[in-house]
Design a protein around this motif. Structure first.
Motif, PDB file in Angstrom:
ATOM      1  N   VAL A 221      47.276  43.853  23.973  1.00  0.00           N
ATOM      2  CA  VAL A 221      47.205  44.017  25.432  1.00  0.00           C
ATOM      3  C   VAL A 221      45.901  43.440  25.965  1.00  0.00           C
ATOM      4  O   VAL A 221      45.874  42.744  26.982  1.00  0.00           O
ATOM      5  N   ALA A 222      44.801  43.730  25.285  1.00  0.00           N
ATOM      6  CA  ALA A 222      43.503  43.204  25.716  1.00  0.00           C
ATOM      7  C   ALA A 222      43.510  41.681  25.732  1.00  0.00           C
ATOM      8  O   ALA A 222      43.008  41.047  26.679  1.00  0.00           O
ATOM      9  N   ALA A 223      44.088  41.080  24.710  1.00  0.00           N
ATOM     10  CA  ALA A 223      44.131  39.620  24.629  1.00  0.00           C
ATOM     11  C   ALA A 223      44.983  39.030  25.746  1.00  0.00           C
ATOM     12  O   ALA A 223      44.641  37.998  26.335  1.00  0.00           O
ATOM     13  N   GLU A 224      46.102  39.682  26.060  1.00  0.00           N
ATOM     14  CA  GLU A 224      46.986  39.151  27.098  1.00  0.00           C
ATOM     15  C   GLU A 224      46.380  39.323  28.490  1.00  0.00           C
ATOM     16  O   GLU A 224      46.543  38.452  29.351  1.00  0.00           O
ATOM     17  N   ILE A 225      45.678  40.423  28.716  1.00  0.00           N
ATOM     18  CA  ILE A 225      44.983  40.607  29.988  1.00  0.00           C
ATOM     19  C   ILE A 225      43.966  39.485  30.184  1.00  0.00           C
ATOM     20  O   ILE A 225      43.857  38.900  31.269  1.00  0.00           O
ATOM     21  N   SER A 226      43.240  39.173  29.121  1.00  0.00           N
ATOM     22  CA  SER A 226      42.254  38.095  29.193  1.00  0.00           C
ATOM     23  C   SER A 226      42.933  36.749  29.420  1.00  0.00           C
ATOM     24  O   SER A 226      42.475  35.935  30.258  1.00  0.00           O
ATOM     25  N   ARG A 227      44.031  36.507  28.717  1.00  0.00           N
ATOM     26  CA  ARG A 227      44.717  35.210  28.826  1.00  0.00           C
ATOM     27  C   ARG A 227      45.264  34.995  30.227  1.00  0.00           C
ATOM     28  O   ARG A 227      45.197  33.876  30.767  1.00  0.00           O
ATOM     29  N   ARG A 228      45.782  36.066  30.842  1.00  0.00           N
ATOM     30  CA  ARG A 228      46.378  35.942  32.177  1.00  0.00           C
ATOM     31  C   ARG A 228      45.342  36.092  33.295  1.00  0.00           C
ATOM     32  O   ARG A 228      45.669  35.904  34.477  1.00  0.00           O
ATOM     33  N   GLY A 229      44.130  36.478  32.931  1.00  0.00           N
ATOM     34  CA  GLY A 229      43.104  36.678  33.946  1.00  0.00           C
ATOM     35  C   GLY A 229      43.342  37.876  34.837  1.00  0.00           C
ATOM     36  O   GLY A 229      42.953  37.883  36.013  1.00  0.00           O
ATOM     37  N   LEU A 230      43.974  38.923  34.283  1.00  0.00           N
ATOM     38  CA  LEU A 230      44.283  40.117  35.067  1.00  0.00           C
ATOM     39  C   LEU A 230      43.083  41.027  35.209  1.00  0.00           C
ATOM     40  O   LEU A 230      42.209  41.060  34.340  1.00  0.00           O
ATOM     41  N   TYR A 231      43.051  41.774  36.297  1.00  0.00           N
ATOM     42  CA  TYR A 231      42.053  42.826  36.558  1.00  0.00           C
ATOM     43  C   TYR A 231      40.634  42.286  36.726  1.00  0.00           C
ATOM     44  O   TYR A 231      39.681  43.055  36.680  1.00  0.00           O
ATOM     45  N   ARG A 232      40.491  41.009  36.929  1.00  0.00           N
ATOM     46  CA  ARG A 232      39.160  40.467  37.173  1.00  0.00           C
ATOM     47  C   ARG A 232      38.733  40.749  38.615  1.00  0.00           C
ATOM     48  O   ARG A 232      39.577  40.831  39.518  1.00  0.00           O
ATOM     49  N   ALA A 233      37.442  40.856  38.809  1.00  0.00           N
ATOM     50  CA  ALA A 233      36.918  41.050  40.166  1.00  0.00           C
ATOM     51  C   ALA A 233      37.217  39.809  40.994  1.00  0.00           C
ATOM     52  O   ALA A 233      37.159  38.679  40.477  1.00  0.00           O
ATOM     53  N   ALA A 234      37.553  40.017  42.263  1.00  0.00           N
ATOM     54  CA  ALA A 234      37.877  38.888  43.133  1.00  0.00           C
ATOM     55  C   ALA A 234      36.646  37.999  43.348  1.00  0.00           C
ATOM     56  O   ALA A 234      35.542  38.469  43.394  1.00  0.00           O
TER      57      ALA A 234
ATOM     58  N   ALA B 195      43.003  55.046  33.852  1.00  0.00           N
ATOM     59  CA  ALA B 195      43.322  53.707  34.340  1.00  0.00           C
ATOM     60  C   ALA B 195      42.294  53.212  35.351  1.00  0.00           C
ATOM     61  O   ALA B 195      41.933  52.027  35.340  1.00  0.00           O
ATOM     62  N   SER B 196      41.812  54.095  36.227  1.00  0.00           N
ATOM     63  CA  SER B 196      40.851  53.657  37.245  1.00  0.00           C
ATOM     64  C   SER B 196      39.549  53.183  36.607  1.00  0.00           C
ATOM     65  O   SER B 196      38.994  52.147  36.999  1.00  0.00           O
ATOM     66  N   GLU B 197      39.053  53.917  35.618  1.00  0.00           N
ATOM     67  CA  GLU B 197      37.826  53.510  34.935  1.00  0.00           C
ATOM     68  C   GLU B 197      38.065  52.249  34.112  1.00  0.00           C
ATOM     69  O   GLU B 197      37.201  51.367  34.031  1.00  0.00           O
ATOM     70  N   LEU B 198      39.254  52.140  33.521  1.00  0.00           N
ATOM     71  CA  LEU B 198      39.582  50.948  32.741  1.00  0.00           C
ATOM     72  C   LEU B 198      39.611  49.717  33.635  1.00  0.00           C
ATOM     73  O   LEU B 198      39.069  48.663  33.284  1.00  0.00           O
ATOM     74  N   ARG B 199      40.208  49.838  34.813  1.00  0.00           N
ATOM     75  CA  ARG B 199      40.237  48.698  35.738  1.00  0.00           C
ATOM     76  C   ARG B 199      38.820  48.319  36.168  1.00  0.00           C
ATOM     77  O   ARG B 199      38.504  47.131  36.310  1.00  0.00           O
ATOM     78  N   ARG B 200      37.957  49.314  36.368  1.00  0.00           N
ATOM     79  CA  ARG B 200      36.569  49.016  36.739  1.00  0.00           C
ATOM     80  C   ARG B 200      35.873  48.240  35.634  1.00  0.00           C
ATOM     81  O   ARG B 200      35.181  47.247  35.904  1.00  0.00           O
ATOM     82  N   ARG B 201      36.069  48.675  34.394  1.00  0.00           N
ATOM     83  CA  ARG B 201      35.442  47.990  33.265  1.00  0.00           C
ATOM     84  C   ARG B 201      35.933  46.551  33.143  1.00  0.00           C
ATOM     85  O   ARG B 201      35.152  45.632  32.922  1.00  0.00           O
ATOM     86  N   LEU B 202      37.234  46.368  33.306  1.00  0.00           N
ATOM     87  CA  LEU B 202      37.788  45.024  33.196  1.00  0.00           C
ATOM     88  C   LEU B 202      37.288  44.128  34.320  1.00  0.00           C
ATOM     89  O   LEU B 202      36.960  42.958  34.103  1.00  0.00           O
ATOM     90  N   ALA B 203      37.210  44.663  35.525  1.00  0.00           N
ATOM     91  CA  ALA B 203      36.726  43.883  36.661  1.00  0.00           C
ATOM     92  C   ALA B 203      35.266  43.488  36.478  1.00  0.00           C
ATOM     93  O   ALA B 203      34.842  42.403  36.895  1.00  0.00           O
ATOM     94  N   ALA B 204      34.496  44.379  35.827  1.00  0.00           N
ATOM     95  CA  ALA B 204      33.075  44.111  35.609  1.00  0.00           C
ATOM     96  C   ALA B 204      32.815  43.290  34.358  1.00  0.00           C
ATOM     97  O   ALA B 204      31.668  42.971  34.047  1.00  0.00           O
TER      98      ALA B 204
END
Length: 213
Positions: free
Chosen positions: A200-213, A179-188
């Motif tokens: 899940v990937a599509a919904e994360i993108s749609r909601r803008g989750l795990y993006r870098a601040a 999960a930690s590496e996955l969150r890093r990848r998503l943030a980057a």
């Protein structure tokens, strides 16, 4: 009586490794697996996504998966999501004699003595401990080792013979998802590859989750 199997965690976010554990437990123990997202995890800092978002992603991840479901009871409870409270609720639901088990990874199991009212857990449920290569159960903390003595079952069927108090080791093959590496990848903005289901990937993108601040 059939075994009721709960799989708790933050699932921040749910990934292929989590699903592999759930499927292995389902198939080995021949029991439905209910994934229980923690609302306020007491053993780590704030999650990257809200409890509601994480639960929604779990629902997408297990949609159409036979024998996998989501249990959101911890989202309906205020305060820290203590496992002992969750198991007491589940035990009240199914009665004192029905077999109940908690699915947990080896690393988390090793830290059990730091959990709230941890000794009471053995009176409420069995433990199914998922073990991957390199994350074994050797050299457990002394208090935990003593609590586990005489509880290990050699066959999964033993968990259906009593309501609680037994331990079963579920050996798993290696899996790279973390999960930690996955969150890093998503943030980057990097490709998570096959660590996420397409939904899940599509919904994360749609909601803008795990993006870098």
């Amino acid at each position: 009586m059939s075994l009721r199997l709960l799989y708790g965690g933050t699932f921040d976010p749910v990934h292929a490794g989590h699903l592999a554990v759930a499927r292995a437990a389902r198939d080995t123990l021949r029991a439905a697996v209910h994934l229980v997202p923690a609302a306020v995890p007491p053993h780590r800092g704030p999650t990257a996504a809200s409890a509601r978002d994480r639960a929604d992603l779990l629902e997408l991840a297990v949609a159409g998966e036979p024998g996998l479901a989501v249990d959101t009871r911890e989202l309906r409870r205020k305060g820290p999501s203590y496992t002992v409270d969750t198991l007491r609720e589940a035990r009240a639901d199914i009665g004192s004699r029905a077999p109940l088990a908690w699915l947990i990874g080896a690393d988390a199991f090793r830290g059990l003595p730091a959990w709230h009212d941890w000794r009471a857990l053995f009176d409420l449920a069995h433990f199914v401990v998922a073990v991957r290569p390199g994350h074994g159960l050797e050299d457990l903390p002394e208090a935990l080792s003593e609590a586990c003595a005489g509880r290990w079952a050699k066959a999964p069927a033993a968990l259906s013979e009593s309501a609680a108090g037994r331990l079963f080791r579920l050996d798993l093959p290696p899996h790279p998802a973390a999960a930690s590496e996955l969150r890093r990848r998503l943030a980057a903005g990097e490709d998570p590859g096959d660590w996420l289901t397409p939904a899940v990937a599509a919904e994360i993108s749609r909601r803008g989750l795990y993006r870098a601040a």
